[in-house]
Design a protein around this motif. Structure first.
Motif, PDB file in Angstrom:
ATOM      1  N   LEU A 205       0.959  -1.164   0.041  1.00 43.46           N
ATOM      2  CA  LEU A 205       0.106  -0.047  -0.182  1.00 43.46           C
ATOM      3  C   LEU A 205       0.809   1.278  -0.017  1.00 43.46           C
ATOM      4  CD1 LEU A 205      -2.877   1.340   0.366  1.00 43.46           C
ATOM      5  CD2 LEU A 205      -2.000   1.349   2.832  1.00 43.46           C
ATOM      6  N   VAL A 206       1.884   1.375   0.963  1.00 45.38           N
ATOM      7  CA  VAL A 206       2.453   2.458   1.132  1.00 45.38           C
ATOM      8  C   VAL A 206       3.498   2.823  -0.355  1.00 45.38           C
ATOM      9  CG1 VAL A 206       4.602   3.487   2.224  1.00 45.38           C
ATOM     10  CG2 VAL A 206       2.722   2.457   3.367  1.00 45.38           C
ATOM     11  N   GLY A 207       4.207   1.647  -0.554  1.00 47.16           N
ATOM     12  CA  GLY A 207       4.948   1.553  -1.826  1.00 47.16           C
ATOM     13  C   GLY A 207       4.250   2.134  -2.916  1.00 47.16           C
ATOM     14  N   LEU A 208       3.105   1.361  -3.403  1.00 45.30           N
ATOM     15  CA  LEU A 208       2.381   1.918  -4.578  1.00 45.30           C
ATOM     16  C   LEU A 208       1.851   3.410  -4.358  1.00 45.30           C
ATOM     17  CD1 LEU A 208       0.588  -1.066  -5.512  1.00 45.30           C
ATOM     18  CD2 LEU A 208       2.113  -0.198  -6.918  1.00 45.30           C
ATOM     19  N   GLY A 209       1.282   3.485  -3.152  1.00 37.33           N
ATOM     20  CA  GLY A 209       0.664   4.914  -2.969  1.00 37.33           C
ATOM     21  C   GLY A 209       1.778   6.022  -3.217  1.00 37.33           C
ATOM     22  N   MET A 210       2.861   5.828  -2.567  1.00 36.29           N
ATOM     23  CA  MET A 210       3.834   7.012  -2.610  1.00 36.29           C
ATOM     24  C   MET A 210       4.436   6.997  -4.016  1.00 36.29           C
ATOM     25  SD  MET A 210       4.183   8.188   0.070  1.00 36.29           S
ATOM     26  CE  MET A 210       5.706   9.359  -0.349  1.00 36.29           C
ATOM     27  N   MET A 214       1.104   9.699  -4.248  1.00 37.74           N
ATOM     28  CA  MET A 214       1.484  10.911  -3.441  1.00 37.74           C
ATOM     29  C   MET A 214       2.817  11.514  -3.200  1.00 37.74           C
ATOM     30  SD  MET A 214      -1.327  10.914  -1.911  1.00 37.74           S
ATOM     31  CE  MET A 214      -1.212  11.906  -0.580  1.00 37.74           C
ATOM     32  N   GLY A 215       3.930  10.757  -3.792  1.00 39.85           N
ATOM     33  CA  GLY A 215       5.202  11.347  -3.832  1.00 39.85           C
ATOM     34  C   GLY A 215       5.098  12.667  -4.797  1.00 39.85           C
ATOM     35  N   ALA A 216       4.511  12.421  -5.766  1.00 33.69           N
ATOM     36  CA  ALA A 216       4.530  13.566  -6.858  1.00 33.69           C
ATOM     37  C   ALA A 216       3.585  14.651  -6.235  1.00 33.69           C
ATOM     38  CB  ALA A 216       4.099  13.129  -8.048  1.00 33.69           C
ATOM     39  N   VAL A 279      11.070   7.393  -1.509  1.00 32.37           N
ATOM     40  CA  VAL A 279      11.845   6.636  -0.871  1.00 32.37           C
ATOM     41  C   VAL A 279      11.732   7.064   0.556  1.00 32.37           C
ATOM     42  CG1 VAL A 279      14.476   6.157  -0.034  1.00 32.37           C
ATOM     43  CG2 VAL A 279      13.566   6.491  -2.494  1.00 32.37           C
ATOM     44  N   MET A 280      11.653   8.342   0.853  1.00 35.14           N
ATOM     45  CA  MET A 280      11.202   8.854   2.259  1.00 35.14           C
ATOM     46  C   MET A 280      10.019   8.132   2.827  1.00 35.14           C
ATOM     47  SD  MET A 280      14.041  10.079   3.242  1.00 35.14           S
ATOM     48  CE  MET A 280      13.427  10.444   4.894  1.00 35.14           C
ATOM     49  N   GLY A 281       8.874   8.205   1.688  1.00 37.34           N
ATOM     50  CA  GLY A 281       7.698   7.816   2.388  1.00 37.34           C
ATOM     51  C   GLY A 281       7.547   6.204   2.801  1.00 37.34           C
ATOM     52  N   ILE A 282       8.423   5.562   1.812  1.00 34.20           N
ATOM     53  CA  ILE A 282       8.844   4.164   2.322  1.00 34.20           C
ATOM     54  C   ILE A 282       9.439   4.009   3.387  1.00 34.20           C
ATOM     55  CG2 ILE A 282       9.662   1.977   1.516  1.00 34.20           C
ATOM     56  CD1 ILE A 282       9.003   2.987  -1.371  1.00 34.20           C
ATOM     57  N   VAL A 283      10.235   4.872   3.581  1.00 36.95           N
ATOM     58  CA  VAL A 283      10.977   4.553   4.973  1.00 36.95           C
ATOM     59  C   VAL A 283       9.934   4.952   6.075  1.00 36.95           C
ATOM     60  CG1 VAL A 283      12.595   5.733   6.651  1.00 36.95           C
ATOM     61  CG2 VAL A 283      13.096   5.282   4.032  1.00 36.95           C
ATOM     62  N   GLY A 284       8.941   5.832   5.965  1.00 38.10           N
ATOM     63  CA  GLY A 284       8.157   6.214   6.858  1.00 38.10           C
ATOM     64  C   GLY A 284       7.271   5.086   7.170  1.00 38.10           C
ATOM     65  N   GLY A 285       6.516   4.349   6.099  1.00 36.07           N
ATOM     66  CA  GLY A 285       5.805   3.315   6.066  1.00 36.07           C
ATOM     67  C   GLY A 285       6.544   2.117   6.969  1.00 36.07           C
ATOM     68  N   ALA A 286       7.918   2.129   6.758  1.00 34.02           N
ATOM     69  CA  ALA A 286       8.711   0.838   7.278  1.00 34.02           C
ATOM     70  C   ALA A 286       8.693   0.887   8.778  1.00 34.02           C
ATOM     71  CB  ALA A 286      10.007   0.890   6.931  1.00 34.02           C
ATOM     72  N   VAL A 287       8.772   2.403   9.208  1.00 38.95           N
ATOM     73  CA  VAL A 287       8.674   2.733  10.712  1.00 38.95           C
ATOM     74  C   VAL A 287       7.242   2.102  11.300  1.00 38.95           C
ATOM     75  CG1 VAL A 287       8.498   4.295  12.402  1.00 38.95           C
ATOM     76  CG2 VAL A 287      10.304   4.486  10.486  1.00 38.95           C
TER      77      VAL A 287
END
Ligand SMILES: Nc1ncnc2c1ncn2[C@@H]1O[C@H](COP(=O)(O)OP(=O)(O)OP(=O)(O)O)[C@@H](O)[C@H]1O
Ligand SMILES: [Mg+2]
Lengths: 375, 251
Positions: A205-210, A214-216, A279-287
C-alpha cells in the motif's frame, strides 16, 4: 474642550453669519465636524455673507485649516460669500496654498456600481486574463523552440540559482512531509489490514501509494507553496521596479531570460525530489511496519520491492514533470501579470499558489483517467 | 541617411491609459545629435511619452517614426532591431536586482557584442567610472544609495553606445556636484560620439546648461504648449505658464 464650545455662531442683524472660534485647535483635540455650522446655514434664510473672528484661539496646528477648508468649500458650493479678513495671516496663506492647484485627476468610476456592472466588469477582466495566459503559454512555447535551436538567451547562473532554490533548499521540507505522509498511509492501512491478518500488505500500500501518487502530489504542493510563490514574488517585484521593462527595451525577451531558467530548473528538480520523496515515504511506512506491526525490516522491504515495478515509479515521475511545469508556469505567469504596486505582488503570490494547486489537482485527475484507459 | 531628415518624428501622437487621455496631438521632431529636453509639471505624462518612444506602450493614435520608418506599425522583429538603437534610463533606475552593478552594465554587451568576458568587464568598469562609480562594480543594487542606482542606470543605458539615449529624470536625487558631472557627461557624449539625447528633467540648471531645445507638456490642456531653446522660451514665450515654469514659479 467639547467642539461646541469652540465654535460660536452669531447671526448679525444685517443677515451675516459671524463664526467665532476660540480655544485650542490642535490635532490632539480632534477636528470638529462642520455639521453644526452647516445646519445653521440650511435654515430658513441662508446668511448673506460669512465672516470669521479667530482672536480667541490660543493654539492651533493643521486642525484649524482642515476645519476651515472644509467649511469654505461648503460655502463656496452653496454660493455663500465668505470674508476671510478675520482669519489669521498664517491660516489664510495655508488655505491659499491648498487651493492653489485645483482638484483634477481621473474621474475614477466608483468601485460599487450595480451588481450587473460589477459582474460584467469581472467577466471582462477574466476574459482578458485568460487571453493573457494563452499568450504567455505561446511565448513559452516559442522560447522552448528557441532553446531547442540553441538560440535562447539566459544566464547559466540564473539557472543554477533556480536549481539550488528549488532543489537542494527544498530537501528538508520534502523529507519531513513525505516521511510523515508514508507514516500516515501505513497507519491508515495498518488498522484495516490488521483485521484480516494481512499486515504485510501495508508495504504494498505504502509503496504503490507513494510511487504512483502521493510522492509527486506532495512534492508538487510543497513546491507550489515554496517555489511557485517565490517565482511570482520575484517576477512581480521585477515588474514593479520596471526591471522587466528594462529587459524589453534591451530587446531581451523576459520569457526567455527569466521564465525559461526557472521552468527548466523546476522541471529538472521535480522528478529528483519526487523519487526522493518516494523513498522517504517508504521509510516512513517501514517505521510503522516494524514498530507497530512487528514486521521484519527485511521482509518489509522485500514485500515493497516485489510490489513495485519501474512502471509505477515511471508514472510518478511523469506526473512530477507535469506538476513541476504547472507550478513554474503559474508562478511565472502571475508574476508577469503583476500590477505596479507592493500589494499587487502579494496578490500575485497568493494567486500563483492557488492556480498551481488547482492545476495540479486537475492534472492529476486527467492523468489518472488517461492511465486507466491505456491500462 | 540623408541629412536634414530628423532622427525621431512624433506625428499626431495621442497617449491614453484606457479611456483616460494623458496628452493628445503631440507633433514634433528630434534632430540628430540634439540634446532634447522634455519638461512639464509632475504627472503631465513625460514618462508616458518616453514609454511610447521606446516601445513599451503603443499609441492610442498617431505615429512615432525613426528615420522616417514607422516604429509601431513595423513587425515585432523589425521593432526589436530598431530598439537596439537606443538606451533607456528609467526614473527609478530599474536595475536588475539579482545582478551586481557591473553585471547590470555588462548584460547588454554580453547579448549584443562578441567581446570576450574580460573585455566586457573592462568596458563595464569604464562606463561605471564615467558616472563616478569606479570601484563599485561588485556591489549589488540594494547595497548602494538611490542616487548611485540612478547613475548605474545611466551607465547601463549607454553600455552599447546607442544612437539615442533616453533618460528619465537622471539628476533627480543627485547632489549638485554629481548632477553637474552628469550634465558634463551628457554634453561630452553628444559632442564626441554624436549621440542624440532625449532627457526628461525639471532641473532648471541642467536645462539651461545643456538643452538645445525643450518641449513643454501641459497637463491642463493635455497637449504640448511650446518647443524651442529654453532661454528663448523663458524670455519671449507668450505663455505665462512656460515663463513661470522656467523662472521657478516666479512670473
Ligand atoms: N499605469 C497607469 N494607468 C493609468 N494611469 C496612469 C498609469 N501610469 C501613469 N498614469 C497617469 O498618467 C499620467 C502621467 O504619468 P507619467 O508617469 O507619465 O507622469 P510624469 O510626467 O512622468 O510625472 P513625474 O514628473 O512625476 O514623473 C498621470 O496622471 C498618471 O496618473
Ligand atoms: Mg515620470
Amino acid at each position: 474642550m467639547p467642539a461646541a464650545d469652540k465654535i460660536d455662531l452669531n447671526r448679525l442683524p444685517n443677515g451675516e453669519l459671524l463664526i467665532r472660534l476660540s480655544g485650542r485647535w490642535t490635532l490632539a483635540e480632534g477636528v470638529p465636524a462642520i455639521e453644526s455650522v452647516r445646519t445653521e446655514c440650511e435654515g430658513v434664510a441662508p446668511p448673506s455673507c460669512v465672516t470669521f473672528d479667530t482672536q480667541a484661539i490660543t493654539d492651533w496646528d493643521s486642525a484649524l485649516p482642515t476645519f476651515l477648508g472644509g467649511l469654505l468649500d461648503h460655502f463656496a458650493r452653496r454660493g455663500i460669500d465668505t470674508d476671510r479678513s478675520g482669519l489669521r495671516e498664517g491660516v489664510r496663506r495655508l488655505l491659499d496654498l491648498a487651493a492653489a492647484v485645483p482638484e483634477t485627476g481621473i474621474e475614477v468610476e466608483p468601485a460599487g456600481g450595480s451588481w450587473v456592472t460589477r459582474f460584467g466588469l469581472a467577466a471582462i477582466r477574466r476574459g482578458k486574463s485568460a487571453a493573457e495566459s494563452i499568450g504567455f503559454l505561446g511565448e513559452i512555447a516559442i522560447a522552448l523552440l528557441r532553446l531547442a535551436a540553441g538560440r535562447a538567451q539566459f544566464r547559466a547562473s540564473d539557472f543554477t540559482l533556480a536549481v539550488q532554490q528549488c532543489g537542494a533548499e527544498a530537501v528538508g521540507i520534502v523529507t519531513l512531509v513525505s516521511f510523515l505522509v508514508g507514516l500516515i498511509l501505513a497507519f491508515i492501512g495498518a488498522i484495516q489490514l490488521q483485521q484480516f491478518g494481512a499486515q504485510i500488505f501495508v508495504a504494498d500500500l505504502v509503496g504503490l501509494g507513494m510511487a504512483r501518487e502521493m510522492g509527486a502530489m506532495m512534492t508538487a504542493i510543497i513546491m507550489a507553496g515554496r517555489t511557485g510563490a517565490s517565482f511570482a514574488a520575484q517576477l512581480g517585484t521585477m515588474t514593479v521596479n520596471e526591471e522587466i521593462d528594462a529587459l524589453k527595451t534591451l530587446g531581451i525577451s523576459p520569457t526567455e531570460f527569466l521564465v525559461l531558467p526557472r521552468l527548466l530548473a523546476l522541471m529538472l528538480m521535480m522528478p529528483l525530489l519526487c523519487l526522493y520523496a518516494d523513498v522517504m515515504g517508504i521509510v516512513g511506512g517501514a517505521v510503522v511496519g516494524v514498530g507497530m506491526l512487528d514486521l521484519g525490516l527485511v521482509s518489509y522491504f522485500d514485500e515493497t520491492r516485489s510490489a513495485l515495478s519501474f512502471a509505477d515509479f515511471g508514472a510518478g515521475l511523469i506526473k512530477a514533470v507535469v506538476y513541476g511545469s504547472l507550478v513554474a508556469v503559474s508562478g511565472c505567469l502571475r508574476g508577469m501579470q503583476c500590477g505596479r504596486s507592493a500589494s499587487a505582488v502579494g496578490a500575485a503570490t497568493t494567486s500563483a499558489v492557488v492556480t498551481s494547486i488547482v492545476l495540479i489537482v486537475i492534472a492529476s485527475g486527467i492523468i489518472n483517467v488517461i492511465d486507466h484507459i491505456l491500462g | 541617411m540623408q541629412t536634414g531628415q530628423p532622427l525621431v518624428e512624433i506625428r499626431g501622437l495621442t497617449m491614453a491609459y484606457d479611456d483616460f487621455v494623458i496628452q493628445r496631438d503631440l507633433d514634433f521632431a528630434i534632430d540628430r545629435g540634439e540634446i532634447f529636453i522634455v519638461m512639464g509639471i509632475s504627472g503631465c505624462g513625460k514618462t508616458t511619452l518616453l514609454r511610447h518612444l521606446v516601445g513599451l506602450k503603443s499609441p492610442a493614435k498617431g505615429k512615432v517614426l525613426y528615420d522616417a520608418e514607422s516604429f509601431w506599425s513595423a513587425d515585432p522583429e523589425r521593432r526589436q532591431q530598431m530598439m537596439r538603437r537606443f538606451g533607456v534610463m528609467y526614473q527609478n533606475g530599474a536595475l536588475w536586482s539579482s545582478m551586481t552593478l557591473a553585471e547590470n552594465v555588462s548584460l547588454p554587451l554580453e547579448v549584443y557584442t562578441d567581446l570576450s568576458r574580460s573585455e566586457i568587464r573592462e568596458v563595464a568598469f569604464f562606463k561605471l567610472a564615467l558616472v563616478g562609480l569606479a570601484g563599485f562594480g561588485d556591489f549589488h543594487p540594494s547595497e548602494v544609495s538611490g542616487g548611485m542606482q540612478k547613475r548605474v542606470g545611466v551607465a547601463r543605458a549607454m553600455a552599447l553606445d546607442p544612437d539615442i539615449l533616453y533618460f528619465d529624470e537622471p539628476s533627480a536625487g543627485l547632489d549638485p556636484i554629481s548632477a553637474r558631472r552628469l550634465d558634463d557627461l551628457i554634453r561630452e557624449l553628444r559632442d564626441s560620439l554624436g549621440i542624440t539625447m532625449v532627457i526628461v528633467t525639471h532641473e532648471l540648471d541642467s536645462i539651461f546648461a545643456i538643452a538645445d531645445r525643450t518641449l513643454f507638456l501641459d497637463p491642463d490642456t493635455r497637449t504640448m504648449l511650446a518647443i524651442g531653446p529654453p532661454a528663448e522660451l523663458r524670455d519671449n514665450s507668450p505663455d505665462p505658464k512656460i515663463r513661470q515654469f522656467l523662472n521657478r514659479g516666479r512670473l
